[in-house]
Design a protein around this motif. Structure first.
Motif, mmCIF file in Angstrom:
data_model
loop_
_atom_site.group_PDB
_atom_site.id
_atom_site.type_symbol
_atom_site.label_atom_id
_atom_site.label_comp_id
_atom_site.label_asym_id
_atom_site.label_seq_id
_atom_site.Cartn_x
_atom_site.Cartn_y
_atom_site.Cartn_z
ATOM 1 N N ASP A 281 -1.036 6.833 13.472
ATOM 2 C CA ASP A 281 0.238 6.195 13.129
ATOM 3 C C ASP A 281 0.660 5.211 14.216
ATOM 4 O O ASP A 281 1.242 4.165 13.930
ATOM 5 C CB ASP A 281 1.317 7.263 12.941
ATOM 6 C CG ASP A 281 0.977 8.213 11.813
ATOM 7 O OD1 ASP A 281 1.108 7.808 10.643
ATOM 8 O OD2 ASP A 281 0.550 9.344 12.090
ATOM 9 N N ARG A 329 -2.698 2.294 12.621
ATOM 10 C CA ARG A 329 -1.784 1.719 11.638
ATOM 11 C C ARG A 329 -0.797 0.768 12.306
ATOM 12 O O ARG A 329 -0.426 -0.263 11.733
ATOM 13 C CB ARG A 329 -1.022 2.826 10.916
ATOM 14 C CG ARG A 329 -1.883 3.751 10.075
ATOM 15 C CD ARG A 329 -1.014 4.780 9.337
ATOM 16 N NE ARG A 329 0.006 4.113 8.549
ATOM 17 C CZ ARG A 329 1.311 4.327 8.677
ATOM 18 N NH1 ARG A 329 1.769 5.197 9.564
ATOM 19 N NH2 ARG A 329 2.168 3.675 7.920
ATOM 20 N N GLU A 364 1.500 -2.955 8.574
ATOM 21 C CA GLU A 364 0.378 -2.035 8.456
ATOM 22 C C GLU A 364 -0.862 -2.670 9.085
ATOM 23 O O GLU A 364 -1.273 -3.760 8.698
ATOM 24 C CB GLU A 364 0.120 -1.694 6.988
ATOM 25 C CG GLU A 364 -0.891 -0.590 6.778
ATOM 26 C CD GLU A 364 -0.376 0.781 7.190
ATOM 27 O OE1 GLU A 364 -1.222 1.645 7.478
ATOM 28 O OE2 GLU A 364 0.866 0.985 7.213
#
Length: 385
Positions: A281, A329, A364
């Motif tokens: 993440d 990400r 993203e």
């Protein structure tokens, strides 16, 4: 008897090396250094033009209020504290308190223990005092270089922690002695080798969670003096948060201080990290060298190319490739601007990063930079593993 790991140089765990062929040999590096100031490949620095909305990095007063907001509790909060220092808060699980981790914090004015080395005074101030930081649960160190293992900061963090929330320190092999020497209890320090991990359970009246720390490879070196070069290990770190039943919550990657290139191409360790633990993440990745060569910027020069540093320090272009390898990400830049010999040297990494990336950190797969003291929230996604 099992063979030594490739990065171990003896059986006593007191000598280490990168197991991949370096971009340049040690002899070539030495020849470049002894030719200073006439033989090192450097050129007169040209001013870097600011691109689009790009603004030079600055320090703002840290504000941790977002850590207590609903969005902050459900996502990952991150605050850049300067250089490679990041404070990260993981999502709160049910009614459990949030877990906070400090990576490579340095609040010192100088990147070395004395100020006689020209150019090592901090260019951008810290965004807060140590006492203004929220309580932290873990301090993670990548290696023992002074600009990543600031013992004055570490002992201050230990001294200020409350008995009901004692901080734990996680370090690579042979770094523990550096911390115990300044008074941090041995019982609070855990040393790990590459690919080793430790799991800590976070209890909750309803749903508990686990925090798993894995010490992972990177390409660098270590040493706090002439006699202890490569005497302790260097590492990147993976942090995974899972539910007690094993369901994944989030994953964070801290690259520490690392190069990306080898004599035969990109270092394969980063793709292996991505395959084993990704997607992440949040990834925190260095985009510039340390403070050692900042005197060139003060003199109005810059290195002609990054070749002789490629094994131990990632360029902005390398950092973008590294982020892709680990399957990040969202990536945040570090290890630039805090110590720099000139405004141009502080700006160059940002300009090159903007040219190399495909999106800002909030996109993203994007990669970007924030100001020192700025706090951001990274949303997490439900993932299958």
């Amino acid at each position: 008897m099992s063979p030594l790991p490739a990065h171990h140089k003896n059986k006593t765990k007191s000598s280490f090396d990168n197991p991949w062929p370096p971009v340049k040999t040690v002899s070539e590096s030495i020849r470049g250094l002894v030719r200073l100031p006439f033989g090192l490949p450097f050129v007169r620095a040209e001013p870097f033009q600011i691109l689009g909305a790009l603004k030079p990095t600055k320090t703002i007063d840290a504000n941790f209020s977002v850590y207590h907001s609903e969005g902050g509790k459900s996502g990952i909060c991150a605050t850049w504290l300067g250089h490679a220092g990041y404070l990260v808060q993981l999502p709160s699980i049910s009614d459990s308190r949030s877990t906070r981790i400090l990576f490579d914090p340095i609040f010192a004015e100088f990147a070395y223990p004395s100020n006689w080395v020209n150019g090592l005074r901090r260019r951008l101030p810290a965004p807060c005092a140590i006492d203004q930081l929220p309580d932290v649960d873990y301090v993670v160190i990548s290696h023992n270089h002074y600009d990543h293992c600031d013992t004055e900061t570490l002992i201050a963090l230990w001294t200020r922690c409350s008995p009901d929330r004692p901080v734990r320190f996680l370090v690579p092999l042979a770094v523990k002695d550096t911390l115990t020497a300044v008074g941090i209890p041995d019982s609070q320090i855990l040393e790990l080798d590459w690919w080793n991990n430790v799991t800590y359970h976070c209890p909750s009246p309803t749903k508990g969670s686990n925090i798993v720390f894995t010490c992972t490879p990177c390409q660098h070196t270590s040493g706090r003096g002439v006699m202890d070069q490569k005497g302790s290990l260097w590492a990147s770190w993976v942090v995974q948060q899972t539910m007690s039943d094993g369901a994944a919550v989030c994953a964070v990657y801290f690259a520490g201080d690392t190069g990306y290139q080898t004599a035969t191409g990109p270092c394969p360790a980063f793709q292996e990290i991505g395959d084993k633990f990704g997607p992440f993440d949040l990834a925190m990745i260095p985009i510039w060298r340390g403070a050692t060569l900042s005197f060139l910027g003060q003199m109005g020069y810059r290195l002609a190319d990054d070749t002789h540093l490629a094994t131990t320090h990632a360029s902005p272009e390398d950092a973008v490739l590294l982020a892709k390898d680990v399957r990040a990400r969202h990536s945040l830049a570090m290890h630039f601007a805090t110590w720099a010999g000139s405004d141009d040297e502080a700006l160059e990494p940002l300009v090159r990063l903007m040219r190399a990336r495909k999106g800002d950190w909030s996109d993203e797969g994007g990669f970007g930079a924030i100001d020192i003291g700025q706090s951001v929230v990274i949303p997490v996604i439900t993932r299958e593993r």
